[in-house]
Write an enzyme that holds these catalytic residues in place. Structure first.
Site, PDB file in Angstrom:
ATOM      1  N   ARG A  44       0.842  -1.186   0.000  1.00  0.00           N
ATOM      2  CA  ARG A  44       0.000   0.000   0.000  1.00  0.00           C
ATOM      3  C   ARG A  44       0.882   1.243   0.000  1.00  0.00           C
ATOM      4  NH1 ARG A  44      -3.238  -2.376  -1.938  1.00  0.00           N
ATOM      5  NH2 ARG A  44      -5.356  -2.938  -1.297  1.00  0.00           N
ATOM      6  N   GLU A  91      -0.743   8.322  -6.049  1.00  0.00           N
ATOM      7  CA  GLU A  91      -1.119   7.779  -7.357  1.00  0.00           C
ATOM      8  C   GLU A  91      -2.571   8.057  -7.742  1.00  0.00           C
ATOM      9  OE1 GLU A  91      -2.369   3.183  -6.210  1.00  0.00           O
ATOM     10  OE2 GLU A  91      -0.268   3.668  -6.545  1.00  0.00           O
ATOM     11  N   ASP A 131       5.645  -0.023  -6.581  1.00  0.00           N
ATOM     12  CA  ASP A 131       4.508  -0.356  -7.443  1.00  0.00           C
ATOM     13  C   ASP A 131       3.255   0.385  -6.998  1.00  0.00           C
ATOM     14  OD1 ASP A 131       3.289  -1.933  -9.616  1.00  0.00           O
ATOM     15  OD2 ASP A 131       2.172  -2.889  -7.992  1.00  0.00           O
ATOM     16  N   HIS A 144       1.194   0.230 -10.314  1.00  0.00           N
ATOM     17  CA  HIS A 144       0.342  -0.534  -9.396  1.00  0.00           C
ATOM     18  C   HIS A 144      -0.272  -1.742 -10.130  1.00  0.00           C
ATOM     19  CE1 HIS A 144      -2.343  -0.153  -5.576  1.00  0.00           C
ATOM     20  NE2 HIS A 144      -2.059  -1.415  -5.865  1.00  0.00           N
TER      21      HIS A 144
END
Length: 327
Positions: free
Chosen positions: A232, A261, A256, A293
């Site tokens: 997360r 984001e 990631d 992600h």
């Protein structure tokens, strides 16, 4: 029974079409996010399903209960977009998805290897016909200590993957996972920070661990540590990470998922102006691998998550126990 599905992505549609053919239940699809306004479309339905793009707030949950919608699923593993306090108070049944942990675990180890062998720099150089070796010397996994924070399904699979490389593995979790006995040593966080050459995050996001990677924790780590986050984004304070990269306290990061984001992830931004300076600045570092992600994004995982999103609601409405229900 009737289920209204929000946030339908193109990569989910074929699976939903197959499910619609397999059941006599009504499954309505929309690519709209779940909001107070769009909830009107689900009046008369028994359950709703969302992805992480929908913020299921207390106001939305109160309105759901008013409409008699008592079942809510997310087609994601994480459920921090649910107000779980309100879910419990309003006695709404909430479910999250499941998929085999190998996709994220494999992706995590891939990120470690890319960082250790400086593959991002190599690929960028090769694109402009620069085949020099200057600054390209890497390290071998077997010589290093890897710290794994969170030893649930994904974290423990990462540990099993890493066990074949011959590296030392330290682990930290509130609950010890017997499946990794003999593969990793459970230690306190401070020791994990101090001794690890690579630190990878695999813990759910909670109020307690929000920004657990911050100025204080980063400077407990080895100078030159590599950080990996496929869990997360909010686990890492981005500004602290940027500062540590600039000062070379952090030697590299495989990211990631990032706190900043929202609004750009999983979309083609194209010619739109992106005003997220932290995101844009972070990804320009040569020792930062920044991906969209998508560690979860495999054919097998998407099938599993979509089906969980529907079958968990169906089971809940029938009064059956489902392992996907959030306790």
């Amino acid at each position: 029974m009737r289920i209204y599905v929000y946030d339908v992505a193109e990569f989910e549609r074929d699976i939903f079409k197959a499910i619609q053919k397999e059941t006599t239940d009504e499954i309505a699809l929309t690519n709209k996010h779940l909001t107070l306004e769009t909830l009107e479309e689900a009046r008369g339905f028994d359950g709703v399903s969302v992805l992480g793009y929908s913020n299921v707030s207390r106001k939305v949950l109160v309105k759901m209960k008013e409409y008699g919608i008592r079942h809510l699923s997310t087609r994601t593993i994480g459920y921090d977009h649910f107000d779980m306090t309100a879910v419990r108070e309003l006695d709404i049944h909430a479910y999250h998805a499941y998929y085999n942990p190998n996709n994220v675990a494999d992706f995590t180890v891939m990120m470690m290897l890319i960082m250790l062998r400086k593959a991002k720099i190599s690929i960028c150089r090769a694109l402009v016909n620069d085949f020099s070796l200057d600054g390209m010397m890497g390290k071998e996994m077997r010589s290093l200590t890897v710290g794994v924070i969170g030893t649930g399904k994904i974290g423990s699979t990462v540990i099993r993957n890493l066990s074949g490389f011959g590296c030392k593995i330290l682990a930290n979790d509130s609950y010890r996972n017997p499946s990794i006995e003999g593969l990793a040593e459970y230690v306190e966080l401070d020791r994990l920070y101090k001794e690890s050459d690579i630190i990878t995050l695999h813990t759910p996001l909670t109020d307690e661990n929000y920004h657990m990677i911050n100025d204080e924790s980063i400077y407990k780590m080895k100078k030159g540590v590599i950080l990996i986050n496929t869990a997360r984004g909010q686990l890492i304070d981005t500004e602290s990470l940027i500062k540590a990269l600039e000062e070379e306290q952090v030697g590299g990061a495989g990211i990631d998922t990032l706190e900043e984001e929202t609004g750009v992830m999983h979309v083609h931004v194209g010619t739109r102006i992106v005003d997220n300076r932290a995101l844009l600045y972070l990804k320009q570092f040569p020792n930062v691998l920044y991906t969209q992600h998508y560690a979860f994004y495999t054919q097998e995982a998407i099938e599993s998550m979509v089906r969980c999103g529907i079958t968990s609601i169906q089971s809940g409405i029938r009064g059956e126990v489902t392992p996907c229900e959030i306790n």
